[in-house]
Every structure is written in C-alpha cells, then in structure tokens.
Design a protein around this motif. Structure first.
Motif, PDB file in Angstrom:
ATOM      1  N   ALA A   1      -8.741  -5.893  -2.076  1.00  0.00           N
ATOM      2  CA  ALA A   1      -7.963  -6.362  -3.217  1.00  0.00           C
ATOM      3  C   ALA A   1      -8.170  -5.434  -4.392  1.00  0.00           C
ATOM      4  N   ILE A   2      -7.223  -5.500  -5.332  1.00  0.00           N
ATOM      5  CA  ILE A   2      -7.273  -4.645  -6.503  1.00  0.00           C
ATOM      6  C   ILE A   2      -6.764  -5.437  -7.701  1.00  0.00           C
ATOM      7  N   THR A   3      -7.406  -5.248  -8.843  1.00  0.00           N
ATOM      8  CA  THR A   3      -7.000  -5.959 -10.047  1.00  0.00           C
ATOM      9  C   THR A   3      -5.710  -5.377 -10.638  1.00  0.00           C
ATOM     10  N   GLN A   4      -5.211  -6.061 -11.655  1.00  0.00           N
ATOM     11  CA  GLN A   4      -3.895  -5.720 -12.193  1.00  0.00           C
ATOM     12  C   GLN A   4      -3.793  -4.267 -12.661  1.00  0.00           C
ATOM     13  N   SER A   5      -4.828  -3.787 -13.324  1.00  0.00           N
ATOM     14  CA  SER A   5      -4.804  -2.418 -13.832  1.00  0.00           C
ATOM     15  C   SER A   5      -5.247  -1.389 -12.800  1.00  0.00           C
ATOM     16  N   GLY A   6      -5.847  -1.878 -11.730  1.00  0.00           N
ATOM     17  CA  GLY A   6      -6.407  -0.982 -10.729  1.00  0.00           C
ATOM     18  C   GLY A   6      -7.833  -0.584 -11.006  1.00  0.00           C
ATOM     19  N   ALA A   7      -8.422  -1.125 -12.071  1.00  0.00           N
ATOM     20  CA  ALA A   7      -9.769  -0.725 -12.463  1.00  0.00           C
ATOM     21  C   ALA A   7     -10.840  -1.231 -11.504  1.00  0.00           C
ATOM     22  N   ASN A   8     -10.580  -2.350 -10.877  1.00  0.00           N
ATOM     23  CA  ASN A   8     -11.576  -2.945  -9.979  1.00  0.00           C
ATOM     24  C   ASN A   8     -10.986  -3.216  -8.609  1.00  0.00           C
ATOM     25  N   THR A   9     -11.815  -3.004  -7.599  1.00  0.00           N
ATOM     26  CA  THR A   9     -11.413  -3.260  -6.223  1.00  0.00           C
ATOM     27  C   THR A   9     -12.505  -4.050  -5.507  1.00  0.00           C
ATOM     28  N   ALA A  10     -12.121  -4.650  -4.393  1.00  0.00           N
ATOM     29  CA  ALA A  10     -13.069  -5.387  -3.564  1.00  0.00           C
ATOM     30  C   ALA A  10     -12.699  -5.156  -2.107  1.00  0.00           C
ATOM     31  N   TYR A  11     -13.714  -5.141  -1.250  1.00  0.00           N
ATOM     32  CA  TYR A  11     -13.491  -4.882   0.174  1.00  0.00           C
ATOM     33  C   TYR A  11     -14.325  -5.825   1.025  1.00  0.00           C
ATOM     34  N   ALA A  12     -13.788  -6.153   2.179  1.00  0.00           N
ATOM     35  CA  ALA A  12     -14.585  -6.838   3.183  1.00  0.00           C
ATOM     36  C   ALA A  12     -15.623  -5.860   3.722  1.00  0.00           C
ATOM     37  N   ASP A  13     -16.778  -6.389   4.089  1.00  0.00           N
ATOM     38  CA  ASP A  13     -17.851  -5.521   4.594  1.00  0.00           C
ATOM     39  C   ASP A  13     -17.391  -4.721   5.818  1.00  0.00           C
ATOM     40  N   SER A  14     -16.529  -5.316   6.613  1.00  0.00           N
ATOM     41  CA  SER A  14     -16.103  -4.679   7.855  1.00  0.00           C
ATOM     42  C   SER A  14     -15.245  -3.435   7.639  1.00  0.00           C
ATOM     43  N   VAL A  15     -14.698  -3.265   6.429  1.00  0.00           N
ATOM     44  CA  VAL A  15     -13.822  -2.114   6.187  1.00  0.00           C
ATOM     45  C   VAL A  15     -14.357  -1.172   5.111  1.00  0.00           C
ATOM     46  N   LYS A  16     -15.449  -1.528   4.474  1.00  0.00           N
ATOM     47  CA  LYS A  16     -16.011  -0.679   3.413  1.00  0.00           C
ATOM     48  C   LYS A  16     -16.305   0.716   3.938  1.00  0.00           C
ATOM     49  N   GLY A  17     -15.900   1.708   3.163  1.00  0.00           N
ATOM     50  CA  GLY A  17     -16.130   3.087   3.552  1.00  0.00           C
ATOM     51  C   GLY A  17     -15.054   3.654   4.460  1.00  0.00           C
ATOM     52  N   ARG A  18     -14.173   2.796   4.967  1.00  0.00           N
ATOM     53  CA  ARG A  18     -13.087   3.253   5.854  1.00  0.00           C
ATOM     54  C   ARG A  18     -11.709   3.020   5.242  1.00  0.00           C
ATOM     55  N   PHE A  19     -11.554   1.932   4.505  1.00  0.00           N
ATOM     56  CA  PHE A  19     -10.263   1.576   3.913  1.00  0.00           C
ATOM     57  C   PHE A  19     -10.327   1.779   2.400  1.00  0.00           C
ATOM     58  N   THR A  20      -9.187   2.144   1.822  1.00  0.00           N
ATOM     59  CA  THR A  20      -9.084   2.291   0.374  1.00  0.00           C
ATOM     60  C   THR A  20      -7.794   1.636  -0.108  1.00  0.00           C
ATOM     61  N   ILE A  21      -7.926   0.755  -1.088  1.00  0.00           N
ATOM     62  CA  ILE A  21      -6.760   0.119  -1.687  1.00  0.00           C
ATOM     63  C   ILE A  21      -6.447   0.820  -3.005  1.00  0.00           C
ATOM     64  N   SER A  22      -5.169   0.973  -3.289  1.00  0.00           N
ATOM     65  CA  SER A  22      -4.741   1.577  -4.543  1.00  0.00           C
ATOM     66  C   SER A  22      -3.383   0.990  -4.909  1.00  0.00           C
ATOM     67  N   ARG A  23      -2.950   1.246  -6.137  1.00  0.00           N
ATOM     68  CA  ARG A  23      -1.655   0.732  -6.565  1.00  0.00           C
ATOM     69  C   ARG A  23      -0.992   1.717  -7.511  1.00  0.00           C
ATOM     70  N   ASP A  24       0.328   1.645  -7.536  1.00  0.00           N
ATOM     71  CA  ASP A  24       1.135   2.422  -8.466  1.00  0.00           C
ATOM     72  C   ASP A  24       2.062   1.434  -9.155  1.00  0.00           C
ATOM     73  N   ASN A  25       1.710   1.036 -10.364  1.00  0.00           N
ATOM     74  CA  ASN A  25       2.491   0.009 -11.052  1.00  0.00           C
ATOM     75  C   ASN A  25       3.886   0.501 -11.416  1.00  0.00           C
ATOM     76  N   ALA A  26       4.048   1.792 -11.584  1.00  0.00           N
ATOM     77  CA  ALA A  26       5.377   2.331 -11.886  1.00  0.00           C
ATOM     78  C   ALA A  26       6.320   2.203 -10.696  1.00  0.00           C
ATOM     79  N   LYS A  27       5.755   2.150  -9.498  1.00  0.00           N
ATOM     80  CA  LYS A  27       6.554   2.026  -8.272  1.00  0.00           C
ATOM     81  C   LYS A  27       6.491   0.629  -7.672  1.00  0.00           C
TER      82      LYS A  27
END
Length: 124
Positions: A50-76
């Motif tokens: 998950a990712i917060t509204q501004s993208g400043a903070n993220t959270a991951y399940a332990d099973s995917v940490k280090g392998r998955f990355t969440i990001s967002r582009d609010n303009a898109k």
C-alpha cells in the motif's frame, strides 16, 4: 465514485518480473491511499502493498518485502506494483483498492473501492 482498472498480469516463469498498473477514473485520485491485495484459489484475500496519498509512505506484506515495489503517479491517476523475483506462491488474482483515509493500510476492510483484478501466474 472511483472506478479502478488493473492491467499487466500474465504468465511468467519463477524468478521473472511483472509490473501491474491500476488506473483510476475521476479527478480525486490523489485523495486516496492505494493498496494491492491478492487472492489465490481457496484462500482469503490478503494484503500485498500500500501507499499513502502523497506517496511518502509505503507498507508491504512480509512475504513480498524486498521483491515488490509499490509506486504511484498522481498526474496519471495510476498506481503500480513492480514485482521481481516472482515465486510460484505469488500466483493469484491481484486487486487494487482505494482508501480515502489511509489509516490502516493493511486492513482490506478499510478500502472503499476495488478493481476487478488481474491474474498473475508464476510457473516453476
């Protein structure tokens, strides 16, 4: 009302990568925290990232940490999930979801809007 459409799923070999995208309708995307969840056959839907509204903070399940990355582009109006080093146990339908408050990012019950999901299959 927010409509979410996921894309980018598919079949990949173990160790491979995929990037999922989720595009939202409307002009209020930046007001929502965004999350990715997944559901394998016969299992409960589980939190992935998950990712917060501004993208400043993220959270991951332990099973995917280090392998998955969440990001967002609010303009898109789009949130992404980059998935690397995929394993067969990552096989599931992946859903994106929107949460207006973002207080408990890992709690699927807090998310108000959901996409239809995209299938990810990882072969061994």
């Amino acid at each position: 009302q927010v409509q979410l459409v996921e894309s980018g799923g598919g079949l990949v070999q173990a160790g491979g990568s995929l990037r999922l995208s989720c595009t939202a309708s409307g002009r209020t995307f930046s007001r929502y925290a965004m999350g990715w969840f997944r559901q394998a056959p016969g299992k409960e839907r589980e939190f992935v990232a998950a990712i917060t509204q501004s993208g400043a903070n993220t959270a991951y399940a332990d099973s995917v940490k280090g392998r998955f990355t969440i990001s967002r582009d609010n303009a898109k109006n789009t949130v992404y999930l980059q998935m690397n080093s995929l394993k067969p146990e990552d096989t599931a339908v992946y859903f994106c979801a929107a949460d207006l408050y973002g207080r408990r990012l890992m709690n699927k019950g807090d998310y108000e809007y959901w996409g239809q999901g995209t299938q990810v299959t990882v072969s061994s």
